[in-house]
Design a protein around this motif. Structure first.
Motif, PDB file in Angstrom:
ATOM      1  N   MET A  47       5.141   0.375   4.730  1.00 63.54           N
ATOM      2  CA  MET A  47       6.007  -0.753   4.976  1.00 63.54           C
ATOM      3  C   MET A  47       5.132  -1.901   5.671  1.00 63.54           C
ATOM      4  O   MET A  47       3.981  -1.699   6.293  1.00 63.54           O
ATOM      5  CB  MET A  47       7.293  -0.617   5.632  1.00 63.54           C
ATOM      6  CG  MET A  47       8.061   0.592   4.777  1.00 63.54           C
ATOM      7  SD  MET A  47       8.317   0.551   3.177  1.00 63.54           S
ATOM      8  CE  MET A  47       9.564  -0.832   3.097  1.00 63.54           C
ATOM      9  N   PRO A  48       5.343  -3.176   5.717  1.00 62.90           N
ATOM     10  CA  PRO A  48       4.741  -4.150   6.415  1.00 62.90           C
ATOM     11  C   PRO A  48       4.631  -3.815   7.846  1.00 62.90           C
ATOM     12  O   PRO A  48       5.552  -3.512   8.486  1.00 62.90           O
ATOM     13  CB  PRO A  48       5.632  -5.569   6.136  1.00 62.90           C
ATOM     14  CG  PRO A  48       6.444  -5.180   4.630  1.00 62.90           C
ATOM     15  CD  PRO A  48       6.561  -3.910   4.815  1.00 62.90           C
ATOM     16  N   GLY A  49       3.360  -4.194   8.265  1.00 67.05           N
ATOM     17  CA  GLY A  49       3.142  -3.894   9.694  1.00 67.05           C
ATOM     18  C   GLY A  49       2.521  -2.422  10.080  1.00 67.05           C
ATOM     19  O   GLY A  49       2.237  -2.107  11.240  1.00 67.05           O
ATOM     20  N   ARG A 108      12.414   2.917   1.233  1.00 65.35           N
ATOM     21  CA  ARG A 108      11.084   3.411   1.107  1.00 65.35           C
ATOM     22  C   ARG A 108      10.871   4.308  -0.266  1.00 65.35           C
ATOM     23  O   ARG A 108      11.334   5.453  -0.098  1.00 65.35           O
ATOM     24  CB  ARG A 108      10.728   4.052   2.287  1.00 65.35           C
ATOM     25  CG  ARG A 108       9.003   4.341   2.275  1.00 65.35           C
ATOM     26  CD  ARG A 108       8.553   5.371   3.369  1.00 65.35           C
ATOM     27  NE  ARG A 108       8.850   4.817   4.764  1.00 65.35           N
ATOM     28  CZ  ARG A 108       7.839   4.302   5.690  1.00 65.35           C
ATOM     29  NH1 ARG A 108       6.788   3.834   5.317  1.00 65.35           N
ATOM     30  NH2 ARG A 108       8.174   3.950   6.984  1.00 65.35           N
ATOM     31  N   PRO A 109      10.399   3.802  -1.102  1.00 66.85           N
ATOM     32  CA  PRO A 109      10.032   4.545  -2.429  1.00 66.85           C
ATOM     33  C   PRO A 109       9.216   5.715  -2.130  1.00 66.85           C
ATOM     34  O   PRO A 109       8.337   5.494  -1.329  1.00 66.85           O
ATOM     35  CB  PRO A 109       9.668   3.661  -3.494  1.00 66.85           C
ATOM     36  CG  PRO A 109      10.182   2.364  -2.944  1.00 66.85           C
ATOM     37  CD  PRO A 109      10.196   2.300  -1.329  1.00 66.85           C
ATOM     38  N   GLN A 112       1.051  -1.090   0.070  1.00 63.10           N
ATOM     39  CA  GLN A 112      -0.007   0.008  -0.116  1.00 63.10           C
ATOM     40  C   GLN A 112       0.851   1.259  -0.054  1.00 63.10           C
ATOM     41  O   GLN A 112       2.140   1.108   0.251  1.00 63.10           O
ATOM     42  CB  GLN A 112      -0.948  -0.037   1.294  1.00 63.10           C
ATOM     43  CG  GLN A 112      -1.971  -1.127   1.276  1.00 63.10           C
ATOM     44  CD  GLN A 112      -2.815  -1.092   2.513  1.00 63.10           C
ATOM     45  OE1 GLN A 112      -2.317  -0.790   3.774  1.00 63.10           O
ATOM     46  NE2 GLN A 112      -4.183  -1.041   2.336  1.00 63.10           N
ATOM     47  N   TRP A 113       0.280   2.562  -0.250  1.00 59.55           N
ATOM     48  CA  TRP A 113       0.876   3.571  -0.285  1.00 59.55           C
ATOM     49  C   TRP A 113      -0.105   4.736   0.494  1.00 59.55           C
ATOM     50  O   TRP A 113      -1.018   4.774   0.687  1.00 59.55           O
ATOM     51  CB  TRP A 113       1.046   4.230  -1.637  1.00 59.55           C
ATOM     52  CG  TRP A 113       1.954   3.431  -2.460  1.00 59.55           C
ATOM     53  CD1 TRP A 113       1.756   2.167  -2.747  1.00 59.55           C
ATOM     54  CD2 TRP A 113       3.446   3.742  -2.849  1.00 59.55           C
ATOM     55  NE1 TRP A 113       2.989   1.593  -3.755  1.00 59.55           N
ATOM     56  CE2 TRP A 113       3.785   2.443  -3.494  1.00 59.55           C
ATOM     57  CE3 TRP A 113       4.083   4.838  -2.552  1.00 59.55           C
ATOM     58  CZ2 TRP A 113       5.151   2.472  -3.999  1.00 59.55           C
ATOM     59  CZ3 TRP A 113       5.461   4.824  -2.975  1.00 59.55           C
ATOM     60  CH2 TRP A 113       5.754   3.964  -3.871  1.00 59.55           C
ATOM     61  N   ILE A 114       0.621   5.556   1.141  1.00 58.03           N
ATOM     62  CA  ILE A 114       0.002   6.516   2.015  1.00 58.03           C
ATOM     63  C   ILE A 114       0.327   8.079   0.925  1.00 58.03           C
ATOM     64  O   ILE A 114       1.137   8.472   0.519  1.00 58.03           O
ATOM     65  CB  ILE A 114       0.309   7.134   3.353  1.00 58.03           C
ATOM     66  CG1 ILE A 114      -0.345   8.171   3.933  1.00 58.03           C
ATOM     67  CG2 ILE A 114       2.049   7.242   3.234  1.00 58.03           C
ATOM     68  CD1 ILE A 114      -0.287   8.092   5.595  1.00 58.03           C
ATOM     69  N   VAL A 115      -0.912   8.707   0.705  1.00 57.82           N
ATOM     70  CA  VAL A 115      -0.858   9.868  -0.031  1.00 57.82           C
ATOM     71  C   VAL A 115      -1.244  10.981   0.927  1.00 57.82           C
ATOM     72  O   VAL A 115      -1.931  10.988   1.731  1.00 57.82           O
ATOM     73  CB  VAL A 115      -1.869   9.912  -1.188  1.00 57.82           C
ATOM     74  CG1 VAL A 115      -2.070  11.315  -1.618  1.00 57.82           C
ATOM     75  CG2 VAL A 115      -2.017   8.735  -2.067  1.00 57.82           C
ATOM     76  N   ILE A 116      -0.169  11.977   0.837  1.00 55.76           N
ATOM     77  CA  ILE A 116      -0.259  13.087   1.669  1.00 55.76           C
ATOM     78  C   ILE A 116      -0.146  14.547   0.742  1.00 55.76           C
ATOM     79  O   ILE A 116       0.788  14.801   0.066  1.00 55.76           O
ATOM     80  CB  ILE A 116       1.011  13.141   2.733  1.00 55.76           C
ATOM     81  CG1 ILE A 116       1.034  11.922   3.483  1.00 55.76           C
ATOM     82  CG2 ILE A 116       0.919  14.685   3.663  1.00 55.76           C
ATOM     83  CD1 ILE A 116       2.473  11.728   4.258  1.00 55.76           C
ATOM     84  N   ASP A 117      -1.387  15.219   0.782  1.00 56.87           N
ATOM     85  CA  ASP A 117      -1.294  16.464   0.101  1.00 56.87           C
ATOM     86  C   ASP A 117      -1.282  17.721   1.106  1.00 56.87           C
ATOM     87  O   ASP A 117      -1.957  17.806   1.936  1.00 56.87           O
ATOM     88  CB  ASP A 117      -2.776  16.504  -0.419  1.00 56.87           C
ATOM     89  CG  ASP A 117      -2.851  15.738  -1.896  1.00 56.87           C
ATOM     90  OD1 ASP A 117      -1.945  15.194  -2.236  1.00 56.87           O
ATOM     91  OD2 ASP A 117      -3.977  14.882  -1.831  1.00 56.87           O
ATOM     92  N   VAL A 118      -0.404  18.636   0.755  1.00 57.16           N
ATOM     93  CA  VAL A 118       0.003  19.778   1.749  1.00 57.16           C
ATOM     94  C   VAL A 118      -0.141  21.125   1.042  1.00 57.16           C
ATOM     95  O   VAL A 118       0.114  21.290  -0.391  1.00 57.16           O
ATOM     96  CB  VAL A 118       1.286  19.511   2.316  1.00 57.16           C
ATOM     97  CG1 VAL A 118       1.456  18.192   2.787  1.00 57.16           C
ATOM     98  CG2 VAL A 118       2.547  19.650   1.157  1.00 57.16           C
TER      99      VAL A 118
END
Length: 613
Positions: free
Chosen positions: A239-241, A220-221, A196-202
């Motif tokens: 990352m896992p976990g 961590r790409p 998965q990926w987390i998207v952060i808009d600022v």
């Protein structure tokens, strides 16, 4: 829209419409605008009380901008875009590839950053132009059913008030978890990436550098993308976990940002969201009178920014066909060409997005090793680097069957083709498969053999240069001819010798005739018959285009794809053949014009009382 309460007692409203669209995302909004311009009655249904106002897609290509232009909304959108938005891949601090396509053959820059909520808002406000387009926000679709003459939709609003809508056709543009697709029980084939990926808009961009950067960090790409109005997007691999709840805590967000910005505790966040990359494709985009578009029909990883653009392509392809069928210009069989034309290209775009993800963020050590070796070849194989940098790998829409008159595509055959089929689920297989999609390339010829369509522009998008009109104004090509079918001849009258049958067919389609000639000849008018549009080729692009093709007359569809090419003496025969290919209806009573203040080039089309084929 017409409401008749007498037909449904117990306070249930009854709505009659030509086309019902479920989902007021960008695709549903675009289809509604296209149909609105054609005078088609539309009811747009959305379960949310307002359109989504947070950033999602960030990349807009030239084809999508051309569609915004076609509905008269490009000028409103441009202030919220950054043109020539390059995509740069970095590895160990060094940029190894910068995708910088600088061509503008379709009239717009090929890569643009944009703010999606503002673009969607422009599409939504654009519907104010049409009294015959009704919007039902805050309405939930409970069930629907179809028969041979239409679709019945049961819905309710936030207060529980019930409505029944009866539409000639239903478009499901209701996202990746589409209620319409699931109700139809259509297979949604493909795969879900494990990570998965987390998207952060600022806001108040803490970096400020232009373009979008894909940092191929082994640990961590992450992605860093500059957007208009001081907004920046970051995307980090989960990352896992790790969980969305934990990553969203201030100290963990600061930890993610620490190696990216100078002051990680002083970032102005807009939103944070964890998502999974899916690559999925519906088995068909049409089930009788119900059609799927956008994410309801296909979803793809974000790495080439093609999810939004592919949905807009769906809208452009489907919109004119739905209008032609609803207005009685064509039989319903024309809608079969929607799946025929769009599904193959969407599959190619999904492969492209998967390959980009494999390069950017391999899921194994072996994948990283292969990626690094592939990148290392750029210094020794400059032609390969140009192939990547100039974005030649992007599969352009190319319709070899459907609403076009084109040589049949050769069957996929041979040992290499069978090997690629078996390797398709692997990263190398996806890369080779993508490269072979370009049939005129060396790999494409090895896999498929000779391409019978390579020498013709039929099924491809026509160029859009600047042209001079007869009033001496300079405009983009599409604005000079309008949103309609067009027959264009280079330097000669395309109507010479046209039979009455061909004229009737073209009139029923609402088509126009165009003479394109060198700009120096525009002051001479004796070669322009009444009813024919003359345009001046300002910079020679049209002349160069016609010089590279075997025929000198082009028949264009409303979505600006070449439907057919022919010699001047074969125009009548080609028009008749194209009419058959478009499943045209016999002539009957005129379809009612709506909203006289809004141009409706195809409103001259004729509604037929004949049953749908």
């Amino acid at each position: 829209m017409a409401i008749d309460n007498d037909r449904h007692p117990n306070d249930t409203q009854f709505i009659e419409t030509d086309v019902a669209i479920i989902g007021a995302g960008p695709v549903g909004l675009m289809i509604a605008n296209i149909l609105g311009l054609q005078g088609v009655r539309v009811t747009l249904i959305e379960k949310l009380g307002e359109i989504i106002d947070y950033p999602r897609a960030i990349g807009l290509d030239d084809e999508a901008l051309r569609v915004f232009q076609s509905v008269g909304l490009a000028d409103e959108l441009l202030p919220h875009t950054t043109p020539n938005h390059w995509m740069r891949f970095t590895l160990r601090g060094q940029c190894f590839a910068s995708i910088e396509p600088r061509s503008d053959e379709f009239g717009w820059p090929r890569r643009n950053a944009f703010i999606q909520p503002l673009a969607d808002g422009i599409l939504y406000q654009g519907l104010n132009r049409f009294a015959h387009v009704d919007r039902l926000l805050g309405h939930n679709v409970e069930r629907f059913s179809q028969d041979t003459s239409g679709v019945t939709i049961e819905l309710s609003d936030a207060n529980g008030a019930r409505k029944t809508a009866r539409a000639g056709y239903l478009v499901g543009a209701d996202g990746g978890n589409s209620f319409v697709r699931r109700t139809l029980n259509l297979p949604f084939e493909g795969r879900t990436k494990p990570n998965q990926w987390i998207v952060i808009d600022v806001r108040n961009d803490p970096i400020g550098s232009p373009h979008v950067y894909l940092h191929c960090d082994a640990k961590r790409p992450y992605v860093s993308a500059a957007l208009p109005h001081g907004i920046r997007r970051f995307e980090f691999m989960v990352m896992p976990g790790e969980t969305e709840e934990e990553l969203s805590k201030p100290h963990n967000l600061a930890a993610l940002m620490r190696n990216v910005v100078a002051e990680p505790d002083k970032v102005d966040y807009i939103r944070k969201r964890v998502y999974t990359h899916n690559a999925r494709l519906a088995s068909t985009f049409r089930v009788q009178r119900i059609l799927l578009a956008g994410d309801a029909a296909h979803v793809m990883p974000v790495w080439q920014g093609q999810g939004y653009n592919s949905g807009i392509r769906d809208a452009s392809n489907l919109g004119w066909k739905l209008a032609a069928v609803v207005k009685g210009q064509a039989h319903g069989a024309l809608l079969d060409t929607y799946t025929m034309e769009r599904r193959a290209h969407v599959r190619s775009m999904i492969h492209l997005s998967e390959v980009a993800g494999d390069i950017f963020a391999p899921t194994s050590r072996l994948g990283s090793w292969v990626r690094d070796r592939f990148v290392g070849t750029f210094n020794t194989l400059p032609s390969l680097k140009r192939y990547v940098v100039e974005m030649r790998f992007k599969p352009m829409p190319r319709y070899e069957e459907g609403a076009v008159l084109s040589p049949a595509r050769a069957r996929r055959d041979g040992m290499l083709a069978r090997i690629l089929d078996r390797m398709g689920h692997t990263a190398p297989g996806r890369l080779l498969g993508l490269m072979s999609e370009k049939r005129e390339s060396a790999i494409g010829r090895m896999v498929y053999g000779r391409d019978p369509c390579a020498a013709t522009p039929v099924g491809r998008m026509f160029i859009q240069p600047l042209v001079r009109q007869e009033d001496k104004s300079i405009v983009r090509f599409d604005d000079a001819i309008g949103n309609r079918f067009a027959i264009i001849g280079w330097g000669a009258d395309p109507t010479f010798g046209l039979t009455s049958e061909a004229r009737a067919i073209w009139a029923a389609l609402g088509g126009c005739f165009v003479i394109a000639k060198p700009d120096t000849q525009m002051r001479f008018h004796d070669d322009v018959p009444a009813g024919v549009i003359a345009i001046g080729d300002i910079d020679g692009r049209l002349k160069d285009w016609f010089a590279d093709v075997p025929e000198s007359v082009v028949l264009l569809r409303p979505d600006r794809f070449v439907a057919a090419m022919c010699a001047p003496q074969l125009v009548s025969d080609t028009v008749v053949r194209l009419g058959r290919q478009l499943s045209m209806q016999p002539v009957a009573a005129p379809y009612p014009q709506r909203d006289a203040e809004v141009p409706c080039p195809m409103a001259a089309g004729l509604r037929s009382t004949a049953a749908e084929a």
